[in-house]
Write a protein that holds these residues in place. Structure first.
Motif, mmCIF file in Angstrom:
data_model
loop_
_atom_site.group_PDB
_atom_site.id
_atom_site.type_symbol
_atom_site.label_atom_id
_atom_site.label_comp_id
_atom_site.label_asym_id
_atom_site.label_seq_id
_atom_site.Cartn_x
_atom_site.Cartn_y
_atom_site.Cartn_z
ATOM 1 N N LYS A 37 0.843 -1.196 0.000
ATOM 2 C CA LYS A 37 0.000 0.000 0.000
ATOM 3 C C LYS A 37 0.882 1.251 0.000
ATOM 4 C CE LYS A 37 -3.674 1.899 2.738
ATOM 5 N NZ LYS A 37 -4.140 1.873 4.131
ATOM 6 N N LYS A 38 1.895 1.203 0.844
ATOM 7 C CA LYS A 38 2.795 2.342 0.969
ATOM 8 C C LYS A 38 3.459 2.657 -0.382
ATOM 9 C CE LYS A 38 7.051 3.476 3.469
ATOM 10 N NZ LYS A 38 8.000 2.925 4.461
ATOM 11 N N TYR A 39 3.964 1.646 -1.040
ATOM 12 C CA TYR A 39 4.716 1.897 -2.264
ATOM 13 C C TYR A 39 3.836 2.081 -3.489
ATOM 14 C CZ TYR A 39 9.122 1.906 -0.002
ATOM 15 O OH TYR A 39 10.176 2.287 0.782
ATOM 16 N N LYS A 40 2.605 1.647 -3.389
ATOM 17 C CA LYS A 40 1.683 1.906 -4.501
ATOM 18 C C LYS A 40 1.535 3.407 -4.710
ATOM 19 C CE LYS A 40 -1.408 -1.951 -5.349
ATOM 20 N NZ LYS A 40 -2.674 -2.601 -4.956
ATOM 21 N N LYS A 41 1.665 4.125 -3.610
ATOM 22 C CA LYS A 41 1.526 5.584 -3.685
ATOM 23 C C LYS A 41 2.590 6.199 -4.604
ATOM 24 C CE LYS A 41 -0.376 6.096 0.930
ATOM 25 N NZ LYS A 41 0.131 6.165 2.301
ATOM 26 N N ARG A 42 3.735 5.531 -4.673
ATOM 27 C CA ARG A 42 4.831 6.027 -5.505
ATOM 28 C C ARG A 42 4.448 6.010 -6.981
ATOM 29 N NH1 ARG A 42 10.109 3.795 -7.559
ATOM 30 N NH2 ARG A 42 10.925 5.788 -8.235
ATOM 31 N N TYR A 43 3.502 5.195 -7.344
ATOM 32 C CA TYR A 43 3.172 4.998 -8.757
ATOM 33 C C TYR A 43 2.023 5.867 -9.238
ATOM 34 C CZ TYR A 43 6.356 1.109 -8.313
ATOM 35 O OH TYR A 43 7.467 0.360 -8.095
ATOM 36 N N LYS A 44 1.502 6.684 -8.300
ATOM 37 C CA LYS A 44 0.345 7.479 -8.709
ATOM 38 C C LYS A 44 0.771 8.738 -9.452
ATOM 39 C CE LYS A 44 -3.016 5.560 -5.637
ATOM 40 N NZ LYS A 44 -3.378 5.480 -4.226
#
Lengths: 426, 440, 453
Positions: A419-426
């Motif tokens: 969840k934390k790193y998914k934010k990097r892809y937005k």
């Protein structure tokens, strides 16, 4: 003895029920519409389970939901008892190569006084991962070079250790020497390391009996001096009295036979762990009545002659011999893989139903908690898993996990990081 | 006369070696074929001629005298490829020095390693067998087909990329802490990247020295007084990296160090075939996808050391979804026989389809090794490298029943069971005979 | 007298010394024996004439004239063969004490550092006499032995000796014979792996060539060329890596043989493959290469071989059947080879193992060649050793039966023309040997000259 029974949990949960609802009426939870696989008893399509507080109140085809019950619709899903890992180090080890996070091994050869449950770290990231794969209770096994300490049974839910402990002391861990690495060696010869352990055990039993004798004598006749307090001997008393089984980690056929002899001679109870070569001595094990727990099946047979599938077919041979067995992960970071060990045995000839038993009712029987868990039966703890398929399959998703009647959080460290790193892809 | 005879034989032998190994003909009948590159084919046959898949389809007429295997009720997949192992070798690490590109794993092949058989029992037909991770720059790796019983030369896959092993992080900095009584440099991540850079810069100088010499040699001013530069096998290897003739396979766990190496490759000008392990690839899937660099990872093995403590089970699926070429490897003498189990975990963690999971251990590693033209999927014209399973290979209840390489059966569970039964029978008989004599 | 003993004719030593002076000395004749010269046809009722430690002539008694000055030995009932040659051994070799300091802490262990690079280590300079070894060797029929250093990757240089109790200087047939290389690792330093060893071998050969080129250019032109830095390691390597002197590669398993073949081919090395108990598995490659082969009669499967890795039964079978068939299989492939005792677990197993090899299909004549003319050829002494031919060194054994027959015993050994009397155990079953006209074993050493019959 020092065994904490369910009463503590019951009391705690009752208390929490009382506190949260402010009244003494029981809390009912109902799981309905799913296919129930109770493990003990036949499959119930479109069945209902009623949970009353922490326990299973009713299981069946046409069970009415009590008034005010929280209802979970399990239509199209499968309802299983929670799985039990018969040997692991969940909460006792975080990162195996970082020494400061490893707490399942004590120094010295003889540590009957140490208890695995007294070192649980409830925050361990491995616990939710195992739980989210349908494992609801585990046997914690400390290990050392010889007598490693006391194994305890915990459920995989709780803020503090006390909320997790089901049974503080289940068995006393003893480790026989592991199989030699490499592929050579004389298979049948009794090894000197084993001989040493057998002699040591004999001495310990003798000393413990003498200790008990003096204790008893001085109690009956105060004129006689009691023995000096010895914490190690104190902890061995339940073993010599047959109250606490030895949990013997033993692999080779010769060692298994030696262990059977020992158990018979000392008139104690025992459970075997590992038992790589059990298939070579199935008859002897059957006659001894000793149940066994397989270690991780993710290992290679030591001897070429045994064939590549020696470990994989071992459970089937045990089943055919009528021996009670269970599976274990022997791990923390891979404890979640418990169902796959069972499935591996099924791939090599063990009946699928028996494989499932090896992670549910069998461990409960082996460790004497079949009145508490291991199947979906009235009166047992409501450790329940709702899955979208076969519990032992890789593709199956676990949707809900109830432990002692409470729905638990099945999010994990995996989810958190993703969840934390998914934010990097937005 | 003897001399000529010897010469003749030599020529014949040479011819035999240089020809593509002629495999056997084989017909697999009526299985469920999972070609990986397209959808499932039910009740399908596969015909292998001369080791090559000649035809895939229903009801193929068996050519005369061909061996036919009944695959009814079985699942047929391309042979599994392990993109990262250390099997079939005598030795893994040359850990006495941090920089050892001169090492060639081809020199230590061992066709007798029982791990080859272990791998075959799990449907593995090809492996990328590698130098270990003790050194920032290790040695040259090699791709083998697991032709158990054949010679090591016959196992080498010449079509594959040439790759050199690199390693970052905990292993190279902790390896062989003491050399000659002194701590080995490097002992930190700073040192690891610095030493790799240093070696490449040295290699560039080395190339320049040779260029200068070669220029001089061809010029009119050449004097016989000029000594050619010393040929250095390690530098030659790095020169091949700089020439693009060899690709890097880099062991790395953390996202940050992976990116550092990626940056270094651009700074220096060498190519990366694949990152190994990369527990934290999900953090940098964007960069990996952009640079089209694949990863060869564990399914969910994690938390055994600090740098692996964020290696989540979603890694494979998430990276696939972000467009990274992912393979699942074993890096283990044991795990190699259950790679299909490992791949299946990405259905639960990340929701990959069965076929996508299957690709993680077949087609994807084939691309990473540069052999996707010959293996990695079931297609006419590709090698007849095949694994047969009793249940769907992505099921937890599945078992490999047969492993085939170029039409030759290298593992057959039925044969194995038959042999075992015979052995047990003779053993029992021996026991019984002994027992009888004892009674006398 | 029941004890098996050897009586060495000590006071022949002066004669020995004389014979080495290459001056014309007295002649000795061995008569009435059956001669197996190995090169050439068998001679019944033969006569061999020795002089100055050499074979002067041989032939049927009817044709060879015993020189008038000859001391004659009646060898009726005995068989004469050339003395056997062990093409690789560490007998008489004493590894010099390492001078290096133990590493203070190599991986937590006290380890002695040895880089394995001692190509200059001379076996000859590190010889140590051993009476028992001499006795054992004679008993097995050996008169020459290649003594080689065994430790290290570049283990050192070997010497070919005739076997006698002392005075090694007088016994040297050839020194140095070869550089001995093993596919093992160094200790505590690079290389720590076999692949590292291969890399080291390659780089060392290249370096030796570069060094030699630089040096010779410098020596030729001197001026205007940077002086090459003296390198003692490469100095010792140059004769083998550049000038084509022999390198013996010690090969344990199958892959070692291929490693050696690769190096030999890649760098055009004058190589010999030693050990090679799995040689038949690469018969094709060996045949194609034409590289000389010295095969061990020690039949323990190498650690990395399938014969050691597939269970106890397989291992047993390998030791008793499979590996003993190695020489026979090579022979059937048309590959010639020498045999060596090197690699035997116990030296006392030699006879038993040779017998196993013969039982596995190795013809006796080939076995004899493999202990005589073939090793002489591979060591580079074919012109002086390996057969009973005029002009060759008088290394001869007289035996009671055909060689490698069950009851075959060594009756007499000639080394450089010097006779050593051996005690022969009487045959248990038959008495017929009693009638044999053979010099009885004497307590008193007897000068050959006096043995007129």
């Amino acid at each position: 003895m020092k065994i904490k029974f369910l009463s503590v949990i019951l009391a705690l949960s009752m208390l929490s029920a009382v506190l949260s609802f402010g009244e003494e009426t029981p809390v009912y939870t109902v799981i309905k519409g799913g296919t129930i696989i109770p493990v003990v008893g036949e499959k119930i399509p479109d069945g209902t389970i009623v949970i009353k507080d922490t326990l299973i109140h009713a299981v069946g085809l046409d069970v009415p939901a009590p008034e005010g019950a929280v209802i979970f619709d399990a239509k199209g899903k499968y309802v299983y008892p929670g799985m039990i890992d018969s040997s692991c180090v969940l909460g006792l080890q975080e990162i195996s190569m970082v020494r400061s996070t490893v707490d399942y091994r004590e120094t010295g050869r003889f540590n009957p006084q140490v208890k695995a449950v007294e070192a649980i770290w409830p925050e361990s990231m491995h616990i939710p991962i195992a739980r989210s794969n349908g494992i609801t209770a585990v046997v914690l096994t400390p290990s050392g070079s010889f007598i490693g300490g006391q194994c305890g049974l915990i459920q995989l839910n709780g803020w503090i250790p006390n909320e997790m402990v089901v049974k503080e002391s289940l068995a006393m861990m003893v480790s026989f020497p592991p199989l030699p690495r490499g592929r050579r060696g004389d298979q049948d010869r009794e090894r000197p390391q084993t001989k040493k352990i057998l002699e040591e055990l004999k001495d310990i039993f003798e000393e413990a009996r003498f200790y008990q004798k003096r204790k008893k004598a001085s109690k009956e006749n105060p004129a006689l001096p009691p023995p000096d307090f010895d914490e190690k001997m104190e902890n061995m008393l339940p073993v010599i009295n047959g109250e606490l089984p030895l949990y013997i980690s033993v692999q080779s056929a010769a060692d298994i036979k030696a262990a059977i002899e020992l158990v018979k001679k000392e008139e104690i109870r025992a459970i075997f762990l590992g038992a790589h070569e059990a298939w070579k001595v199935a008859k002897e094990i059957k006659e001894s009545g000793i149940p066994l727990v397989f270690g991780s099946l993710y290992e290679l047979p030591v001897y070429w002659e045994d064939g590549y599938d020696a470990l994989y077919r071992n459970p089937r041979v045990m089943h055919e011999a009528g021996i009670l067995f269970a599976f274990s992960s022997e791990s923390a970071a891979s404890a979640k893989d418990l169902p796959y060990h069972a499935a591996k045995a099924a791939a090599f000839g063990l009946d699928k139903k028996e494989a499932l038993k090896g992670v549910t009712i069998n461990p409960a029987r082996i460790f004497g908690v079949e009145n508490l868990m291991g199947s979906l039966e009235k009166g047992k703890l409501a450790n329940i898993v709702i899955a979208d398929g076969d519990l032992l399959e890789f593709r199956t998703k676990i949707e809900k996990v109830f432990i002692a009647g409470k729905e638990t959080d099945i999010s994990t460290r995996y989810d958190e990081l993703l969840k934390k790193y998914k934010k990097r892809y937005k | 006369m003897c001399k000529y005879f010897r010469l003749g034989l030599g020529i014949i032998l040479l011819l035999l070696i240089s020809l593509p190994s002629p495999g056997r003909d084989l017909l697999l009948k009526n299985g469920t074929v999972l070609p990986v590159t397209r959808g499932t084919l039910n009740h399908c046959d596969i015909l292998i001629l001369n080791g090559i898949i000649a035809k895939i389809g229903p009801n193929i007429e068996p050519p005369e005298g061909i061996k036919v295997v009944d695959a009814s009720g079985k699942y047929i997949i391309p042979g599994i490829i392990d993109s990262h192992t250390h099997i079939a070798l005598t030795g893994t690490n040359e850990s006495s020095e941090p920089i050892t590109p001169e090492i060639d794993m081809r020199d230590v092949l061992n066709a007798d390693d029982p791990s080859i058989y272990t791998a075959l029992t799990g449907g593995v037909t090809m492996v990328h067998t590698m130098h270990g991770s003790a050194n920032p720059i290790g040695g040259e790796n090699i791709v083998l087909k697991l032709k158990w019983g054949k010679s090591s030369e016959e196992m080498i896959v010449h079509e594959a990329f040439r790759t050199l092993k690199f390693a970052l992080g905990e292993n190279p900095k902790q390896a062989n802490r003491m050399v000659m009584g002194e701590q080995r440099y490097p002992q930190s991540r700073m040192g690891v990247i610095a030493i790799i850079r240093r070696e490449f810069l040295k290699a560039k100088d080395y190339l320049k020295d040779w260029e200068r010499y070669n220029r001089l040699k061809t010029s009119k001013k050449f004097s016989s007084n000029i000594i050619p530069p010393r040929k250095d096998l390690g530098m030659e290897q790095l020169a091949d990296m700089l020439r693009g003739k060899m690709l890097a396979r880099c062991h790395t766990y953390r996202a940050d160090e992976t990116l550092e190496f990626l940056a270094l490759s651009k700074e220096i000008g060498f190519k990366i075939a694949c990152f190994e392990h990369v527990s934290e690839a999900f953090k940098i899937a964007k960069e990996l996808a952009e640079d089209k660099i694949g990863i060869s990872i564990f399914a969910d093995s994690w938390a055994y050391k600090m740098e692996a403590s964020e290696g989540i089970a979603y890694n494979a699926a998430f990276c696939i979804q972000k467009g990274v070429l992912v393979s699942i490897n074993s890096d283990s003498w044991e795990r190699i026989r259950r790679l299909f189990n490992e791949a299946a975990k990405s259905m639960k963690y990340g929701g990959l389809s069965e076929n996508e999971c299957l690709k993680l251990i077949t087609y994807n590693p084939a691309v990473q090794l540069g052999v996707d033209k010959i293996v990695g999927s079931l297609e006419e014209g590709k090698h007849g490298d095949i694994a047969v399973f009793n249940e769907h290979p992505m099921s937890a209840y599945t078992r490999c029943d047969m492993t085939i390489i170029e039409g030759d059966i290298y593992f057959d569970r039925n044969e194995y069971l038959k042999e075992r039964e015979e052995k047990t029978a003779t053993k029992d008989k021996e026991k019984k005979d002994k027992g009888d004599t004892n009674e006398d | 007298m029941k004890k098996q003993t050897i009586i060495i004719l000590i006071f022949l030593i002066p004669a020995f010394a004389v014979s080495l002076k290459a001056e014309t000395g007295p002649a000795f004749a061995i008569i009435k024996c059956r001669i197996h010269p190995v090169v050439g046809a068998v001679v019944e009722d033969g006569c061999i004439v020795l002089r100055d430690g050499l074979i002067e002539t041989l032939g049927p008694r009817t044709k060879v004239k015993v020189p008038a000055d000859a001391s004659v030995f009646d060898a009726s009932g005995l068989f004469a063969y050339p003395g056997l040659i062990d093409a690789l051994s560490s007998d008489f070799f004493s590894q010099p004490k390492e001078e290096s300091e133990p590493s203070p802490n190599a991986g937590g262990l006290q380890r002695r550092i040895d880089d394995g690079k001692h190509p200059g280590l001379s076996a000859f300079e590190n010889l140590k006499a051993s009476k028992n070894t001499v006795k054992q060797r004679y008993k097995d029929g050996f008169t020459s032995i290649l003594v080689a250093p065994q430790k290290g990757i570049f283990a050192g240089q070997s010497v070919l000796l005739n076997i006698y109790e002392k005075n090694f200087e007088q016994l040297v047939v050839k020194n140095p014979v070869a550089l001995h290389v093993s596919f093992i690792t160094a200790s505590g330093v690079y290389p720590s792996s076999v692949m590292g060893t291969m890399a080291l071998l390659r780089q060392s050969i290249l370096d030796a060539r570069h060094y030699s080129m630089h040096k010779s250019l410098y020596e030729k032109k001197g001026r205007n060329i940077k002086r090459p830095e003296y390198d003692p390691f490469l100095e010792k390597l140059v004769p083998y890596a550049v000038e084509g002197k022999r390198i013996f590669f010690n090969c344990q398993d199958l892959e070692d043989i291929k490693r050696a073949l690769r190096l030999i081919k890649e760098y055009n090395i004058n190589g010999v493959i030693c050990g090679a108990v799995e040689a038949w598995r690469v018969a094709g490659m060996l045949k194609e290469s034409g590289v000389p082969l010295i095969v061990s009669v020690g039949f323990t499967p190498p650690r990395t071989s399938k014969y050691a890795l597939q269970g106890e039964k397989m291992k047993e079978k390998a030791e008793k059947e499979i590996l003993p068939a190695n020489p026979a299989r090579l022979y059937k492939e048309g590959i010639s080879f020498a045999l060596t005792s090197y690699g035997l677990k116990k030296k006392s197993e030699l006879k038993k193992n040779v017998k196993l090899a013969i039982e596995a299909g190795l013809p006796k004549e080939e076995a004899i060649r493999a202990w005589t003319i073939h090793p002489a050829r591979y060591i580079g002494v074919e012109s002086v050793l390996g057969s009973i031919e005029p002009g060759k060194i008088a290394n001869i054994i007289l035996v009671t039966e055909e060689l490698f027959e069950k009851d075959c015993q060594i009756a007499r050994v000639y080394v450089d023309g010097i006779a050593i009397e051996m005690e022969v155990k009487p045959k248990k079953t038959s008495e017929k040997k009693e009638t044999k006209d053979r010099t009885p074993v004497r307590k008193q050493p007897v000068k050959e000259n006096n043995q007129n019959v």
